[in-house]
Every structure is written in C-alpha cells, then in structure tokens.
Design a protein around this motif. Sequence first.
Motif, PDB file in Angstrom:
ATOM      1  N   LEU A   4      12.706 -43.297   8.404  1.00 36.37           N
ATOM      2  CA  LEU A   4      12.974 -44.697   8.083  1.00 36.37           C
ATOM      3  C   LEU A   4      13.667 -44.737   6.725  1.00 36.37           C
ATOM      4  O   LEU A   4      13.176 -44.146   5.763  1.00 36.37           O
ATOM      5  N   VAL A   5      14.796 -45.421   6.656  1.00 37.92           N
ATOM      6  CA  VAL A   5      15.550 -45.503   5.405  1.00 37.92           C
ATOM      7  C   VAL A   5      15.771 -46.966   5.064  1.00 37.92           C
ATOM      8  O   VAL A   5      16.452 -47.689   5.805  1.00 37.92           O
ATOM      9  N   ASN A  33       9.541 -48.859  21.508  1.00 42.39           N
ATOM     10  CA  ASN A  33       8.113 -48.580  21.555  1.00 42.39           C
ATOM     11  C   ASN A  33       7.428 -48.669  20.200  1.00 42.39           C
ATOM     12  O   ASN A  33       6.250 -48.341  20.087  1.00 42.39           O
ATOM     13  N   TYR A  34       8.170 -49.110  19.191  1.00 42.05           N
ATOM     14  CA  TYR A  34       7.623 -49.148  17.845  1.00 42.05           C
ATOM     15  C   TYR A  34       7.578 -50.573  17.292  1.00 42.05           C
ATOM     16  O   TYR A  34       8.590 -51.273  17.288  1.00 42.05           O
ATOM     17  N   ALA A  35       6.392 -50.969  16.830  1.00 42.81           N
ATOM     18  CA  ALA A  35       6.293 -52.163  16.012  1.00 42.81           C
ATOM     19  C   ALA A  35       6.673 -51.772  14.587  1.00 42.81           C
ATOM     20  O   ALA A  35       6.400 -50.664  14.146  1.00 42.81           O
ATOM     21  N   ILE A  36       7.297 -52.698  13.868  1.00 47.57           N
ATOM     22  CA  ILE A  36       7.794 -52.402  12.521  1.00 47.57           C
ATOM     23  C   ILE A  36       7.247 -53.443  11.544  1.00 47.57           C
ATOM     24  O   ILE A  36       7.216 -54.642  11.851  1.00 47.57           O
ATOM     25  N   ASP A  37       6.845 -52.961  10.390  1.00 46.27           N
ATOM     26  CA  ASP A  37       6.349 -53.847   9.333  1.00 46.27           C
ATOM     27  C   ASP A  37       7.169 -53.636   8.059  1.00 46.27           C
ATOM     28  O   ASP A  37       7.718 -52.567   7.829  1.00 46.27           O
ATOM     29  N   TRP A  38       7.172 -54.666   7.239  1.00 49.89           N
ATOM     30  CA  TRP A  38       7.604 -54.539   5.849  1.00 49.89           C
ATOM     31  C   TRP A  38       6.374 -54.758   4.960  1.00 49.89           C
ATOM     32  O   TRP A  38       5.665 -55.745   5.125  1.00 49.89           O
ATOM     33  N   TYR A  39       6.163 -53.797   4.083  1.00 55.49           N
ATOM     34  CA  TYR A  39       5.116 -53.893   3.072  1.00 55.49           C
ATOM     35  C   TYR A  39       5.778 -53.969   1.702  1.00 55.49           C
ATOM     36  O   TYR A  39       6.942 -53.588   1.540  1.00 55.49           O
ATOM     37  N   ILE A  89      11.164 -65.514  -5.726  1.00 60.69           N
ATOM     38  CA  ILE A  89      10.445 -65.848  -6.949  1.00 60.69           C
ATOM     39  C   ILE A  89      10.039 -64.553  -7.641  1.00 60.69           C
ATOM     40  O   ILE A  89      10.000 -63.487  -6.991  1.00 60.69           O
ATOM     41  N   PRO A  90       9.743 -64.597  -8.933  1.00 60.36           N
ATOM     42  CA  PRO A  90       9.378 -63.356  -9.636  1.00 60.36           C
ATOM     43  C   PRO A  90       8.215 -62.601  -8.992  1.00 60.36           C
ATOM     44  O   PRO A  90       8.180 -61.363  -9.051  1.00 60.36           O
ATOM     45  N   GLU A  91       7.310 -63.321  -8.360  1.00 58.92           N
ATOM     46  CA  GLU A  91       6.165 -62.680  -7.697  1.00 58.92           C
ATOM     47  C   GLU A  91       6.568 -61.833  -6.491  1.00 58.92           C
ATOM     48  O   GLU A  91       5.753 -61.079  -5.957  1.00 58.92           O
ATOM     49  N   ASP A  92       7.809 -61.958  -6.057  1.00 60.54           N
ATOM     50  CA  ASP A  92       8.299 -61.125  -4.951  1.00 60.54           C
ATOM     51  C   ASP A  92       8.754 -59.756  -5.430  1.00 60.54           C
ATOM     52  O   ASP A  92       9.101 -58.891  -4.617  1.00 60.54           O
ATOM     53  N   THR A  93       8.753 -59.540  -6.719  1.00 66.90           N
ATOM     54  CA  THR A  93       9.172 -58.267  -7.278  1.00 66.90           C
ATOM     55  C   THR A  93       8.252 -57.142  -6.814  1.00 66.90           C
ATOM     56  O   THR A  93       7.029 -57.295  -6.804  1.00 66.90           O
ATOM     57  N   GLY A  94       8.855 -56.019  -6.445  1.00 67.88           N
ATOM     58  CA  GLY A  94       8.079 -54.862  -6.041  1.00 67.88           C
ATOM     59  C   GLY A  94       8.903 -53.890  -5.235  1.00 67.88           C
ATOM     60  O   GLY A  94      10.086 -54.140  -4.958  1.00 67.88           O
ATOM     61  N   MET A  95       8.257 -52.790  -4.864  1.00 70.06           N
ATOM     62  CA  MET A  95       8.884 -51.822  -3.969  1.00 70.06           C
ATOM     63  C   MET A  95       8.569 -52.245  -2.544  1.00 70.06           C
ATOM     64  O   MET A  95       7.395 -52.465  -2.208  1.00 70.06           O
ATOM     65  N   TYR A  96       9.611 -52.336  -1.739  1.00 70.02           N
ATOM     66  CA  TYR A  96       9.458 -52.755  -0.351  1.00 70.02           C
ATOM     67  C   TYR A  96       9.595 -51.547   0.572  1.00 70.02           C
ATOM     68  O   TYR A  96      10.572 -50.797   0.478  1.00 70.02           O
ATOM     69  N   TYR A  97       8.611 -51.402   1.462  1.00 73.06           N
ATOM     70  CA  TYR A  97       8.543 -50.253   2.347  1.00 73.06           C
ATOM     71  C   TYR A  97       8.608 -50.678   3.808  1.00 73.06           C
ATOM     72  O   TYR A  97       7.996 -51.669   4.213  1.00 73.06           O
ATOM     73  N   CYS A  98       9.299 -49.877   4.581  1.00 74.31           N
ATOM     74  CA  CYS A  98       9.341 -50.044   6.022  1.00 74.31           C
ATOM     75  C   CYS A  98       8.272 -49.142   6.640  1.00 74.31           C
ATOM     76  O   CYS A  98       8.084 -47.993   6.201  1.00 74.31           O
ATOM     77  N   TRP A 109       4.695 -44.022  10.513  1.00 75.18           N
ATOM     78  CA  TRP A 109       5.582 -43.417   9.526  1.00 75.18           C
ATOM     79  C   TRP A 109       5.984 -44.441   8.475  1.00 75.18           C
ATOM     80  O   TRP A 109       6.012 -45.655   8.775  1.00 75.18           O
ATOM     81  N   TRP A 110       6.321 -43.943   7.290  1.00 75.95           N
ATOM     82  CA  TRP A 110       6.739 -44.789   6.176  1.00 75.95           C
ATOM     83  C   TRP A 110       8.099 -44.354   5.655  1.00 75.95           C
ATOM     84  O   TRP A 110       8.423 -43.152   5.656  1.00 75.95           O
ATOM     85  N   GLY A 111       8.857 -45.319   5.186  1.00 74.65           N
ATOM     86  CA  GLY A 111      10.067 -45.010   4.451  1.00 74.65           C
ATOM     87  C   GLY A 111       9.727 -44.794   2.984  1.00 74.65           C
ATOM     88  O   GLY A 111       8.565 -44.950   2.574  1.00 74.65           O
ATOM     89  N   SER A 112      10.739 -44.476   2.191  1.00 72.91           N
ATOM     90  CA  SER A 112      10.512 -44.198   0.767  1.00 72.91           C
ATOM     91  C   SER A 112      10.642 -45.433  -0.109  1.00 72.91           C
ATOM     92  O   SER A 112      10.326 -45.372  -1.292  1.00 72.91           O
ATOM     93  N   GLY A 113      11.103 -46.537   0.474  1.00 76.38           N
ATOM     94  CA  GLY A 113      11.103 -47.807  -0.242  1.00 76.38           C
ATOM     95  C   GLY A 113      12.425 -48.177  -0.882  1.00 76.38           C
ATOM     96  O   GLY A 113      13.285 -47.330  -1.131  1.00 76.38           O
ATOM     97  N   THR A 114      12.556 -49.483  -1.140  1.00 78.63           N
ATOM     98  CA  THR A 114      13.706 -50.011  -1.882  1.00 78.63           C
ATOM     99  C   THR A 114      13.163 -51.044  -2.871  1.00 78.63           C
ATOM    100  O   THR A 114      12.288 -51.840  -2.527  1.00 78.63           O
ATOM    101  N   LEU A 115      13.675 -51.000  -4.091  1.00 86.03           N
ATOM    102  CA  LEU A 115      13.117 -51.827  -5.161  1.00 86.03           C
ATOM    103  C   LEU A 115      13.788 -53.191  -5.214  1.00 86.03           C
ATOM    104  O   LEU A 115      15.014 -53.295  -5.236  1.00 86.03           O
TER     105      LEU A 115
END
Length: 120
Positions: A4-5, A33-39, A89-98, A109-115
């Motif tokens: 995941l990228v 066959n895969y459900a996908i989330d954003w964390y 909003i500023p509270e949305d700041t963070g690393m986002y992972y698939c 499985w996890w991706g490495s994230g995007t800031l």
Amino acid sequence: QVQLVESGGGLVQPGGSLRLTCETNLSGFTFNNYAIDWYRQAPGKERELVAHISSGGDRTNYADSVKGRFVISRDFAERSVYLQMNSLIPEDTGMYYCHAKRRFSSSDWWGSGTLVTVSA
C-alpha cells in the motif's frame, strides 16, 4: 505480499482541501476482496480510524470528527482508494495511513503513511 502506497499529503491552510491516494499492488479480482481504511496519528496521540470503505464499495463509515468533511471512495479499475478531505482544520494534522483487510481473514496490511499538516 500486499503493498500500500499513500500519497497526496502536504501543508495546507485551514479551510483548504487535500486528496489522499492509497495505491495497491492487488490484482483487480483480489482488490474486490479487501476492505480499506484510512487511519491517522497526530503527534503524541494514538492512531485513530478516520474512514472505512467496504470491499464492494457500498458501505462507508467515518469518525464523528470528519463526518461531512471527508469522503472515502475506491476505484476498482485503478485498484486505489481515495480520501477527499475538505474544510481542513489544524486538528486534522497527522500522519495518514492506509490499511487493508482481507474479507473472512485476519490478514491485514499497512502503508507507510503520508503527512498532512494544516496550519496557517
């Protein structure tokens, strides 16, 4: 091995928008066959679920903090999942992972994230 990228993160002013992309190396048939989330994980905080889309794309769920502002979608031809983020909003700041989870399986499985940084 599922890869995941994530891409699309960056610096944006409050009120702005970003579109995150999660590209997978799954075949078209397997992608279904895969459900996908954003964390996301903010500095000093635990990782939290932001949005979920079912394997068929017919069901979505969102954290209360992003409802009405974020939209998750998936493109079966591109084998990718997107997160459209509006009214940031500023509270949305963070690393986002698939995150991908296969149906009827404990495999995930996890991706490495995007800031994402929301700041004036």
